[in-house]
Design a protein around this motif. Structure first.
Motif, PDB file in Angstrom:
ATOM      1  N   LYS A 136       0.841  -1.204   0.000  1.00 32.07           N
ATOM      2  CA  LYS A 136       0.000   0.000   0.000  1.00 32.07           C
ATOM      3  C   LYS A 136       0.869   1.245   0.000  1.00 32.07           C
ATOM      4  N   GLN A 137       1.893   1.264   0.838  1.00 35.89           N
ATOM      5  CA  GLN A 137       2.786   2.415   0.892  1.00 35.89           C
ATOM      6  C   GLN A 137       3.528   2.591  -0.436  1.00 35.89           C
ATOM      7  N   GLY A 138       3.966   1.484  -1.027  1.00 35.65           N
ATOM      8  CA  GLY A 138       4.657   1.551  -2.311  1.00 35.65           C
ATOM      9  C   GLY A 138       3.760   2.092  -3.403  1.00 35.65           C
ATOM     10  N   SER A 139       2.517   1.664  -3.406  1.00 35.66           N
ATOM     11  CA  SER A 139       1.543   2.162  -4.381  1.00 35.66           C
ATOM     12  C   SER A 139       1.301   3.653  -4.183  1.00 35.66           C
ATOM     13  N   ASP A 140       1.182   4.079  -2.938  1.00 35.93           N
ATOM     14  CA  ASP A 140       0.989   5.503  -2.646  1.00 35.93           C
ATOM     15  C   ASP A 140       2.184   6.326  -3.131  1.00 35.93           C
ATOM     16  N   LYS A 141       3.391   5.804  -2.942  1.00 41.43           N
ATOM     17  CA  LYS A 141       4.596   6.516  -3.388  1.00 41.43           C
ATOM     18  C   LYS A 141       4.618   6.631  -4.917  1.00 41.43           C
ATOM     19  N   GLN A 142       4.173   5.590  -5.617  1.00 38.93           N
ATOM     20  CA  GLN A 142       4.109   5.648  -7.084  1.00 38.93           C
ATOM     21  C   GLN A 142       3.202   6.775  -7.539  1.00 38.93           C
ATOM     22  N   LYS A 143       2.079   6.927  -6.872  1.00 41.09           N
ATOM     23  CA  LYS A 143       1.083   7.926  -7.270  1.00 41.09           C
ATOM     24  C   LYS A 143       1.625   9.349  -7.205  1.00 41.09           C
ATOM     25  N   VAL A 144       2.601   9.578  -6.342  1.00 38.30           N
ATOM     26  CA  VAL A 144       3.174  10.921  -6.226  1.00 38.30           C
ATOM     27  C   VAL A 144       4.540  11.018  -6.912  1.00 38.30           C
ATOM     28  N   TYR A 187       9.344   7.145  -7.208  1.00 41.52           N
ATOM     29  CA  TYR A 187       9.548   5.795  -7.723  1.00 41.52           C
ATOM     30  C   TYR A 187      10.648   5.026  -7.004  1.00 41.52           C
ATOM     31  N   ALA A 188      11.718   5.691  -6.600  1.00 46.76           N
ATOM     32  CA  ALA A 188      12.796   4.989  -5.884  1.00 46.76           C
ATOM     33  C   ALA A 188      12.276   4.455  -4.541  1.00 46.76           C
ATOM     34  N   GLU A 189      11.525   5.271  -3.821  1.00 50.81           N
ATOM     35  CA  GLU A 189      10.967   4.831  -2.537  1.00 50.81           C
ATOM     36  C   GLU A 189       9.923   3.737  -2.758  1.00 50.81           C
TER      37      GLU A 189
END
Length: 158
Positions: free
Chosen positions: A42-50, A53-55
């Motif tokens: 979930k956190q990885g998906s949220d980071k993609q949305k903003v 990408y590295a995180e």
């Protein structure tokens, strides 16, 4: 039952109870680790949305590692983690790595009509990758496979 047999039976019962406690503790530990993997996804998906990408990649790789450690190799959660990681690698144009993740996910989802929806998602992502790279022959092949999934009775209709 003789007194000696009683203690043997009691010792065996205690051994089985301890073993059951160990199995239960392992299962509970696996459950909490798998729940942690869900949070990482979930956190990885949220980071993609903003656009982080590295995180996103770091979080999704960690989720994949946890799922790979605690689930059997063909589990759909591993396939989904591979697909998610492929998406995270696609956006910063790391196409070779993304393609590798998508192909590994397809291997996980290779068998059974029950896996057709997951397979369809990965095929769509792989087709987009090939189209982005202007590899139209590969994109056509992958999209053809995706189309065939929709033709199977009851396979994919979401």
């Amino acid at each position: 039952m003789t007194n000696g047999n009683f203690w043997i039976v009691a010792a065996l019962a205690a051994l089985f109870i301890v073993r059951a406690d160990i199995v239960w503790a392992e299962a509970a530990g696996n459950h909490s680790e798998l729940a942690r993997a869900d949070v990482l996804v979930k956190q990885g998906s949220d980071k993609q949305k903003v656009g982080a990408y590295a995180e996103s990649e770091r979080l999704l790789r960690e989720a994949l590692a946890v799922r790979s450690r605690f689930l059997p190799p063909g589990d759909t959660q591993i396939g989904q983690a591979l697909n998610d990681l492929g998406v995270a690698l696609f956006h910063p144009s790391r196409f070779e790595e993304a393609e590798s993740m998508y192909k590994q996910a397809l291997d996980v989802f290779a068998k059974g009509a029950a896996r057709a929806p997951e397979r369809a998602g990965v095929l769509g992502n792989l087709g987009s990758l090939y189209r982005e790279r202007r590899n139209f022959d590969a994109a056509e092949r992958v999209y053809g496979e995706l189309f065939a999934l929709f033709q199977e009775p009851g396979a994919v209709h979401e």
